[in-house]
Design a protein around this motif. Structure first.
Motif, mmCIF file in Angstrom:
data_model
loop_
_atom_site.group_PDB
_atom_site.id
_atom_site.type_symbol
_atom_site.label_atom_id
_atom_site.label_comp_id
_atom_site.label_asym_id
_atom_site.label_seq_id
_atom_site.Cartn_x
_atom_site.Cartn_y
_atom_site.Cartn_z
ATOM 1 N N VAL A 48 0.857 -1.188 0.000
ATOM 2 C CA VAL A 48 0.000 0.000 0.000
ATOM 3 C C VAL A 48 0.892 1.236 0.000
ATOM 4 C CG1 VAL A 48 -1.730 1.305 1.278
ATOM 5 C CG2 VAL A 48 -1.882 -1.187 1.172
ATOM 6 N N ILE A 49 0.708 2.091 -1.013
ATOM 7 C CA ILE A 49 1.528 3.307 -1.123
ATOM 8 C C ILE A 49 0.705 4.572 -0.926
ATOM 9 C CG2 ILE A 49 3.300 2.223 -2.545
ATOM 10 C CD1 ILE A 49 1.976 3.507 -4.982
ATOM 11 N N GLY A 50 -0.588 4.420 -0.781
ATOM 12 C CA GLY A 50 -1.472 5.549 -0.521
ATOM 13 C C GLY A 50 -2.820 5.021 -0.073
ATOM 14 N N ARG A 51 -3.498 5.803 0.749
ATOM 15 C CA ARG A 51 -4.769 5.324 1.292
ATOM 16 C C ARG A 51 -5.672 6.506 1.620
ATOM 17 N NH1 ARG A 51 -5.695 0.604 3.916
ATOM 18 N NH2 ARG A 51 -3.475 0.207 4.128
ATOM 19 N N ALA A 52 -6.969 6.312 1.421
ATOM 20 C CA ALA A 52 -7.994 7.262 1.864
ATOM 21 C C ALA A 52 -8.867 6.532 2.883
ATOM 22 C CB ALA A 52 -8.834 7.757 0.700
ATOM 23 N N TYR A 81 -0.007 -0.811 -11.094
ATOM 24 C CA TYR A 81 -0.588 -0.451 -9.803
ATOM 25 C C TYR A 81 -1.949 -1.103 -9.676
ATOM 26 C CZ TYR A 81 2.963 3.201 -9.500
ATOM 27 O OH TYR A 81 4.148 3.870 -9.428
ATOM 28 N N GLU A 82 -2.532 -0.997 -8.482
ATOM 29 C CA GLU A 82 -3.901 -1.441 -8.241
ATOM 30 C C GLU A 82 -4.632 -0.377 -7.432
ATOM 31 O OE1 GLU A 82 -3.471 -6.242 -7.777
ATOM 32 O OE2 GLU A 82 -3.017 -4.998 -6.021
ATOM 33 N N LEU A 83 -5.856 -0.087 -7.834
ATOM 34 C CA LEU A 83 -6.758 0.739 -7.050
ATOM 35 C C LEU A 83 -7.671 -0.231 -6.308
ATOM 36 C CD1 LEU A 83 -8.021 3.435 -6.212
ATOM 37 C CD2 LEU A 83 -9.472 3.263 -8.253
ATOM 38 N N VAL A 84 -7.683 -0.147 -4.984
ATOM 39 C CA VAL A 84 -8.478 -1.061 -4.153
ATOM 40 C C VAL A 84 -9.603 -0.243 -3.521
ATOM 41 C CG1 VAL A 84 -8.446 -2.691 -2.244
ATOM 42 C CG2 VAL A 84 -6.388 -2.391 -3.667
ATOM 43 N N LEU A 85 -10.840 -0.564 -3.876
ATOM 44 C CA LEU A 85 -12.009 0.099 -3.294
ATOM 45 C C LEU A 85 -12.573 -0.787 -2.187
ATOM 46 C CD1 LEU A 85 -13.868 1.161 -6.568
ATOM 47 C CD2 LEU A 85 -12.406 2.579 -5.113
ATOM 48 N N ASN A 86 -12.856 -0.186 -1.040
ATOM 49 C CA ASN A 86 -13.466 -0.896 0.086
ATOM 50 C C ASN A 86 -14.782 -0.213 0.428
ATOM 51 O OD1 ASN A 86 -11.352 -2.858 1.023
ATOM 52 N ND2 ASN A 86 -10.172 -0.965 0.944
ATOM 53 N N VAL A 87 -15.855 -1.003 0.449
ATOM 54 C CA VAL A 87 -17.186 -0.470 0.723
ATOM 55 C C VAL A 87 -17.806 -1.288 1.855
ATOM 56 C CG1 VAL A 87 -19.465 0.006 -0.259
ATOM 57 C CG2 VAL A 87 -17.427 0.207 -1.700
ATOM 58 N N THR A 88 -18.336 -0.597 2.874
ATOM 59 C CA THR A 88 -18.959 -1.269 4.014
ATOM 60 C C THR A 88 -20.364 -0.726 4.226
ATOM 61 O OG1 THR A 88 -16.827 -1.581 5.086
ATOM 62 C CG2 THR A 88 -18.776 -1.758 6.488
ATOM 63 N N ASP A 89 -21.328 -1.639 4.246
ATOM 64 C CA ASP A 89 -22.719 -1.311 4.555
ATOM 65 C C ASP A 89 -22.841 -1.378 6.080
ATOM 66 O OD1 ASP A 89 -25.467 -1.430 5.139
ATOM 67 O OD2 ASP A 89 -25.903 -2.433 3.239
#
Length: 112
Positions: A48-52, A81-89
């Motif tokens: 991981v090189i960046g995170r929101a 690279y990879e963009l990793v999206l995390n979504v939580t209900d």
């Protein structure tokens, strides 16, 4: 439900990477709008090189959920690279992760 991605996969390092996604099927508490958090990370070679940090997606008055992400690519080396999206209900507790690969291309050089 899974985010749907429709985009180019190669970007120059001077570009801004835009990602827009909608969330469908989020649970609702009785008489309430859905509560969904989303964040993202940027990875290269598994690191991981960046995170929101995940933040709440404000639903429309009808409960629609959408987010636009903008990531400046300046300063990142050319490569994969990879963009990793995390979504939580937050109502149902369901979590989903989507990994989307992309490439930062080297700058074009003038032909001589």
């Amino acid at each position: 439900a899974a985010p749907l991605v429709l985009a180019r996969r190669e970007f120059p390092r001077t570009a801004l990477l835009y990602c827009r996604f909608d969330v469908y099927g989020a649970a609702k508490a009785a008489g309430a709008l859905p509560r969904v958090r989303a964040g993202h990370a940027l990875r290269q070679r598994g690191l991981v090189i960046g995170r929101a940090t995940p933040t709440l997606i404000e639903p429309t008055s009808l409960g629609a959920l959408a987010r636009m992400v903008q990531i400046p690519l300046r300063g990142f080396a050319p490569g994969d690279y990879e963009l990793v999206l995390n979504v939580t209900d937050e109502v149902s507790g369901a979590t989903q992760e989507l990994v989307e690969p992309f490439t930062i291309t080297p700058p074009l050089t003038a032909a001589r």
